[in-house]
Design a protein around this motif. Structure first.
Motif, short mmCIF file in Angstrom:
data_model
loop_
_atom_site.label_atom_id
_atom_site.label_comp_id
_atom_site.label_asym_id
_atom_site.label_seq_id
_atom_site.Cartn_x
_atom_site.Cartn_y
_atom_site.Cartn_z
N ASP A 140 28.91 12.39 48.50
CA ASP A 140 28.54 11.08 48.28
C ASP A 140 27.00 10.62 47.99
O ASP A 140 26.83 9.62 47.90
CB ASP A 140 28.90 10.35 49.52
N PHE A 141 26.21 11.90 47.82
CA PHE A 141 24.84 11.60 47.46
C PHE A 141 24.70 11.33 45.96
O PHE A 141 25.41 11.98 45.16
CB PHE A 141 23.98 12.73 47.95
N HIS A 142 23.81 10.58 45.80
CA HIS A 142 23.63 10.30 44.24
C HIS A 142 22.25 10.40 43.95
O HIS A 142 21.07 10.38 44.74
CB HIS A 142 23.97 8.87 43.99
N VAL A 143 21.75 10.56 42.89
CA VAL A 143 20.36 10.34 42.18
C VAL A 143 20.30 9.00 41.77
O VAL A 143 20.88 8.63 40.92
CB VAL A 143 20.10 11.47 40.92
N ARG A 144 19.18 8.28 41.98
CA ARG A 144 18.86 6.82 41.62
C ARG A 144 17.74 7.18 40.72
O ARG A 144 16.58 7.45 41.38
CB ARG A 144 18.39 6.02 42.74
N VAL A 145 17.85 6.81 39.40
CA VAL A 145 16.78 6.98 38.37
C VAL A 145 16.25 5.55 38.16
O VAL A 145 16.94 4.48 38.22
CB VAL A 145 17.50 7.56 37.08
N GLU A 146 14.90 5.71 38.23
CA GLU A 146 14.18 4.39 38.02
C GLU A 146 13.90 4.63 36.55
O GLU A 146 12.75 5.04 36.13
CB GLU A 146 13.03 4.27 38.90
N PRO B 223 17.32 0.43 37.56
CA PRO B 223 17.88 1.62 38.56
C PRO B 223 19.27 1.90 37.78
O PRO B 223 19.98 1.20 37.45
CB PRO B 223 18.01 0.95 39.86
N ILE B 224 19.34 3.19 37.76
CA ILE B 224 20.83 3.60 37.13
C ILE B 224 21.08 4.86 38.24
O ILE B 224 20.21 5.81 38.61
CB ILE B 224 20.66 4.52 35.95
N PHE B 225 22.64 4.98 38.76
CA PHE B 225 22.87 6.00 39.77
C PHE B 225 23.80 6.89 38.98
O PHE B 225 24.55 6.76 38.22
CB PHE B 225 23.66 5.42 40.55
N TYR B 226 23.54 8.20 39.41
CA TYR B 226 24.11 9.57 38.92
C TYR B 226 24.79 10.24 40.12
O TYR B 226 23.84 10.43 40.85
CB TYR B 226 23.74 10.11 37.98
N SER B 227 26.04 10.48 40.34
CA SER B 227 26.47 11.14 41.53
C SER B 227 26.11 12.86 41.11
O SER B 227 26.13 13.11 40.20
CB SER B 227 27.98 11.01 41.75
N LEU B 228 26.11 13.44 42.31
CA LEU B 228 25.84 14.91 42.08
C LEU B 228 27.21 15.70 41.44
O LEU B 228 26.88 16.44 40.80
CB LEU B 228 25.71 15.62 43.55
N ASP B 229 28.17 15.28 41.85
CA ASP B 229 29.58 15.47 41.40
C ASP B 229 29.61 15.36 39.66
O ASP B 229 30.13 16.26 39.08
CB ASP B 229 30.75 14.41 42.03
#
Length: 447
Positions: A314-320, A339-345
């Motif tokens: 459930d962890f994500h990378v939050r790109v600024e 901000p844009i979110f990308y999941s590890l999955d």
């Protein structure tokens, strides 16, 4: 009897007159048909993608006081519902603290995506609940804010003509625009009923910082800001009126490596040379105003306990995603953040991405590890990252000997088209097409 000399002079005058008339006729013919011929050549020989990429800049791009104009993207509000932002992957190794800037295609100054509605709603909620903690200004910030409002309005009308329509142009007395996405009529006729920054938040999903140079000390100060979604979750009321040194005081290695070059670079920035960059950190939610990992230092232990209860998947990378450009009239520098979110999955099939993330959270410079709170949760997610890395080895995407280094397509995903102006369907990962709308809605209330 006519003098022979006079006859010669008259003859020469006739020849010259004839030539002048012919030149004018030729010029008239060229003016009449030359444009048509050029249009024909352009139509019969359309530009290549590389040529079109250059043409998205104004022909006056060499003039430092002339900003480029965007080319129209004929996307409808309905199409926006399935439209994704460009796929950012700003993972670098070796990891050095630098500005890492790229030339900005003005078409992508204010990008569109399917989460637009949620961002706009959140901006409205945060303004009504938190007010000047997130949107604030100084008196000297009014004119730059007004120019920003006009610039954003013009950009949206030109870039997204099917999403923003001009109802009435009153010239110096302002514009009335309809946001077709939210169906709101935005009346910016003079005198304005609200501060210009509040109109900006009704159109663009990005956060905006407005910086001006003080002639007394030649330093750049924050004079206005509309920042509902700050990456560092600091209140604007603590930063307004402060210069860059204070604003970046907590940024690792700012004073040692970035301070001098940043002030110098700000001084050279022109309206025709906008740039963009991206930074990132990790979280396990989709909150926009304040992610869990960016709570107050005294809550660190509470955050750590919470992190250890979350599923690593459930962890994500939050790109600024950030841009910098100068406005021509007030010379204010505009800093945007989105901000844009990308999941590890969703990134698991992208070669080296899990390897890069694992290496960075453990081997980045110590100050960066602490600043981004990597040490709080890295041991918790390391096992999952190892699984993804081994999976890529088993699939033949990488080998054990593949060096972990910055991707050739940095700062974007390897599968994305390089010429984004020719992509009109969004930028979905071909192997994963996540939609975080539900997560956004359920995690938007951060209080």
């Amino acid at each position: 009897m006519i003098d022979t000399t006079k006859l010669l002079i008259l003859a020469l005058c006739g020849v010259v007159t004839s030539l002048l008339l012919s030149y004018k006729q030729v010029g008239a013919l060229y003016r009449k048909y030359g444009t048509f011929y050029k249009s024909y050549l352009s139509f019969s020989n359309p530009p290549t993608p590389n040529q079109s990429r250059k043409s998205s800049y104004s022909k006056k791009d060499g003039d430092p006081q002339v900003a480029a104009e965007p080319t129209p993207l004929m996307i409808t509000p309905e199409q926006v519902k399935s439209y994704d932002d460009r796929p950012w992957r700003p993972f670098r190794w070796p990891y050095h603290q630098t500005m890492s800037i790229f030339k900005l295609e003005i078409n992508h100054w204010l990008d569109m995506d399917k989460y637009y509605w949620h961002y706009i709603k959140e901006k409205e909620r945060i303004w009504f609940k938190y007010g000047k903690e997130n949107i604030d200004w100084l008196p000297e910030g009014y004119e730059p804010s007004l120019e920003l409002m006009e610039t954003v309005t013009d950009h949206m009308l030109k870039r997204y003509p099917l999403c923003f329509t001009l109802i009435e142009d009153r010239g110096k007395d302002g514009k009335i625009v309809k946001n077709e996405l939210t169906e709101e009529v935005i009346d910016m006729s003079r005198p304005l009923k609200e501060h210009p920054l509040l109109y900006v938040t009704k159109m663009a999903k990005e956060d905006f910082y407005l910086v001006m140079k003080n002639p007394k000390d030649d330093l750049h100060y924050l004079v206005a800001a509309a920042v509902p979604f700050p990456g560092g979750s600091f209140g604007i009321n603590h930063k307004i009126g402060k210069h860059l040194d204070v604003i970046h005081n907590d940024v690792p290695y700012y004073h040692e490596k970035l301070k001098t070059s940043m002030e110098r670079w700000f001084g050279r920035l022109t309206p025709s040379s906008p740039v963009e960059r991206a930074s990132w950190y990790m979280t396990w939610d989709h909150k926009l105003r304040q992610n869990n990992v960016y709570k107050e230092p005294e809550l660190t232990e509470q955050v750590k306990k919470e992190a250890l209860t979350m599923d690593p998947k459930d962890f994500h990378v939050r790109v600024e995603r950030q841009t910098l450009r100068r406005l021509p009239r007030t010379q204010a520098i505009i800093f945007t953040n989105h901000p844009i979110f990308y999941s590890l999955d969703e990134m698991k099939n992208e070669p080296l991405v899990p390897s890069l993330i694992r290496k960075i959270i453990y081997e980045a410079p110590e100050k960066i590890i602490k600043y981004k709170f990597f040490e709080i949760f890295r041991d918790h997610i390391a096992g999952y990252l190892d699984e993804l890395i081994q999976r890529q080895i088993d699939m033949g995407l990488i080998t054990k000997e593949t060096p972990v280094k910055t991707l050739p397509t940095y700062p974007f995903a390897h599968w994305a088209e390089a010429d984004f102006d020719y992509v009109n369907g969004g930028f979905n990962n071909p192997s994963q097409k996540p939609d975080h709308s539900k997560e956004y809605e359920t995690s938007s209330k951060d209080d």
